[in-house]
Design a protein around this motif. Structure first.
Motif, PDB file in Angstrom:
ATOM      1  N   TYR A  16      19.013 -18.795   3.555  1.00  0.00           N
ATOM      2  CA  TYR A  16      19.157 -17.872   4.533  1.00  0.00           C
ATOM      3  C   TYR A  16      18.162 -16.637   4.446  1.00  0.00           C
ATOM      4  O   TYR A  16      17.688 -15.944   5.043  1.00  0.00           O
ATOM      5  N   GLY A  19      15.418 -17.967   6.251  1.00  0.00           N
ATOM      6  CA  GLY A  19      15.574 -17.608   7.812  1.00  0.00           C
ATOM      7  C   GLY A  19      15.383 -16.175   8.132  1.00  0.00           C
ATOM      8  O   GLY A  19      14.839 -15.806   9.185  1.00  0.00           O
ATOM      9  N   VAL A  29      14.179 -18.838  14.708  1.00  0.00           N
ATOM     10  CA  VAL A  29      14.900 -19.509  13.718  1.00  0.00           C
ATOM     11  C   VAL A  29      16.281 -20.175  14.493  1.00  0.00           C
ATOM     12  O   VAL A  29      16.974 -19.482  14.961  1.00  0.00           O
ATOM     13  N   PHE A  31      19.872 -21.672  14.508  1.00  0.00           N
ATOM     14  CA  PHE A  31      20.716 -21.739  13.711  1.00  0.00           C
ATOM     15  C   PHE A  31      22.207 -22.261  14.163  1.00  0.00           C
ATOM     16  O   PHE A  31      22.256 -22.120  15.393  1.00  0.00           O
ATOM     17  N   LEU A 132      23.642 -15.828   7.840  1.00  0.00           N
ATOM     18  CA  LEU A 132      21.863 -15.377   8.304  1.00  0.00           C
ATOM     19  C   LEU A 132      22.077 -14.187   9.050  1.00  0.00           C
ATOM     20  O   LEU A 132      21.115 -13.444   8.772  1.00  0.00           O
ATOM     21  N   ILE A 171      18.113 -24.189  10.854  1.00  0.00           N
ATOM     22  CA  ILE A 171      18.908 -24.409   9.603  1.00  0.00           C
ATOM     23  C   ILE A 171      19.855 -25.570   9.880  1.00  0.00           C
ATOM     24  O   ILE A 171      20.486 -25.446  11.064  1.00  0.00           O
TER      25      ILE A 171
END
Ligand code: TXA
Ligand code: MG
Length: 327
Positions: A16, A19, A29, A31, A132, A171
Motif C-alpha cells: 500500500y 502504491g 496504479v 487496484f 490504498l 496490486i
C-alpha cells in the motif's frame, strides 16, 4: 508508451505504501475493488489523469469516477442532499456510484469530469481498495483497468494482459467478489439509473420508493465520436475478439457455450442458477473463452432480475456491432 516496467504489488503494508507513493508522484496504479479492478491516478493531478486516458486509449469526453475512503471526504467534492444521504446509508461503502453536482474549486483535475457540472463518486468496500485510499489520503480517479472498449478485468492477470507496459503497478489481491461494475445513479434532483451494476436495481427501488428504468443506449458504435448525453453508455463495449450470440438454446458449428444452469457447456456461469455467482465469474469466463480463439461464444439465456440485469447489459454490449476505432 508501452515500455513502463509494470510492478506487481502484494496487498500488505509495504504494498500500500508503494502504491500510494506511485500515486503521489503522478503514476498509475491498478487496484482491486469489489466490482472490478480500477486504474487509479491522483484525481487532482492533470498529468496523472491524462495518463489514464492515454494508457486505456479512452476518449477524453468520457468522465471518470472519483474514489474516496469515506462520506466526509465525498461531501467535500459534491453538493450533498437528503436523497444522497439515504442512498449512502443503504449502499456505501459498496458497488454504488452516485453522480452529484460538483462543488466549485475542489482542486480536482477538469479532465476527471470532462467539463460536466457533475461528479461521479464512489466509496468502495473492498479492504484492499480502502487500504490504498487511506495510505494515499487523497481522491483517486479510476475507470476499469482495461483497454477502452474491451472486457473489464476481475483479476490482476486480466489487468496485466491488457495494460502491462502502460501502467506503473497493479496490486494483486485475487478475483473481485462482485465481478460487474458499480451501479451508477444520477442523484439530482431525482434518482436516475445511469448504469445497471453490482447493486440489484430492485434493492435501489426499495430505498427510493419507485421504479427505475435505464436510459436508451446511445446508438453510435464509434467510441471516439462526439460527446454523449449519457457518457459511457456506448452500444458496443466489453468487446471480446470472438462474436457473441445471446440467448442460445442450441450449439452451432464453431461455437463454444458459456452456460447458465443445468447445460452441457465449455464454462458454466452457475450450474445452480445463482446470479451472484454468475456475475462474479462473467468477465473471467469471457476472457478465458476469448483466449481459446474461437469465432463465436454462445451464451445461455439469463434471467432479467437482480444481478441478471447487469450481466445481460454487459453481454448485450459485448454482442453489439464493433466500434470502428477502438484500440
Ligand atoms: O465499479 C466501477 O464503477 C469501476 C470501479 C473501478 O470503481 N469503475 C468503472 O469505471 O466502471 P468506468 O470508467 O469503466 O465507468 C464509469 C462510467 C462511465 O460510463 C462514465 O461515462 C460514467 O461512469 N460517468 C463518470 N462520470 C460521470 C458523470 N459525471 N455523469 C454521468 N456519467 C458519468
Ligand atoms: Mg469500464
Amino acid at each position: 508508451m508501452d515500455n513502463l516496467p509494470t510492478q506487481t504489488l502484494v496487498p500488505d503494508g509495504a504494498g500500500y505504501e508503494t502504491g500510494a507513493a506511485i500515486l503521489a508522484r503522478g503514476g498509475l496504479v491498478a487496484f482491486p475493488t469489489e466490482t472490478v479492478y480500477g486504474l487509479g491516478a491522483d484525481a487532482r493531478n492533470d498529468r496523472a489523469v491524462a495518463g489514464i486516458f492515454a494508457a486505456k486509449d479512452r476518449p477524453r469526453f468520457n468522465p471518470l469516477i472519483v474514489h474516496v475512503a469515506d462520506i466526509n471526504t465525498a461531501q467535500t467534492y459534491v453538493e450533498w442532499s437528503d436523497l444522497a444521504q439515504r442512498l449512502a446509508d443503504a449502499f456505501w461503502p459498496g458497488p454504488l456510484t452516485m453522480v452529484l453536482p460538483r462543488k466549485p474549486d475542489t482542486g480536482l483535475s477538469a479532465l476527471v469530469t470532462a467539463d460536466l457540472p457533475t461528479l461521479a463518486i464512489r466509496i468502495p468496500a473492498d479492504p484492499v481498495a480502502q487500504a490504498l485510499l487511506r495510505a494515499f489520503g487523497g481522491p483517486v480517479a479510476a475507470p476499469s483497468a482495461n483497454p477502452s472498449g474491451r472486457i473489464s478485468p476481475t483479476t490482476a492477470t486480466h489487468v496485466i494482459n491488457g495494460l502491462a507496459g502502460r501502467i506503473d503497478a497493479v496490486i494483486d489481491a485475487g478475483p473481485c467478489a462482485v465481478g460487474v461494475e458499480s451501479t451508477i445513479l444520477g442523484v439530482s434532483p431525482d434518482v436516475q439509473l445511469l448504469r445497471v451494476g453490482g447493486i440489484a436495481t430492485e434493492d435501489i427501488e426499495a430505498v427510493v420508493g419507485h421504479a427505475l428504468t435505464l436510459p436508451e443506449t446511445t446508438e453510435t458504435t464509434d467510441t471516439h465520436a462526439a460527446p454523449l448525453t449519457s457518457p459511457g453508455q456506448m452500444a458496443s463495449h466489453y468487446a471480446p475478439n470472438a462474436k457473441i450470440r445471446l440467448n442460445a438454446t442450441d450449439l452451432r458449428d464453431g461455437e463454444l457455450l458459456l452456460g447458465f444452469g443445468d447445460v452441457d457447456c465449455a464454462l458454466n456461469l452457475s450450474p445452480t442458477r445463482d446470479l451472484t455467482e454468475a456475475a462474479a465469474r462473467l468477465f473471467d469466463y469471457l476472457h478465458r473463452l476469448d483466449a481459446r480463439e474461437i469465432t463465436v461464444i454462445a451464451v445461455s439465456p439469463i434471467p432479467e432480475t437482480g444481478l441478471g440485469r447487469a450481466i445481460n447489459d454487459r453481454l448485450r454490449r459485448a454482442a453489439a456491432p464493433r466500434p470502428k476505432a477502438t484500440a
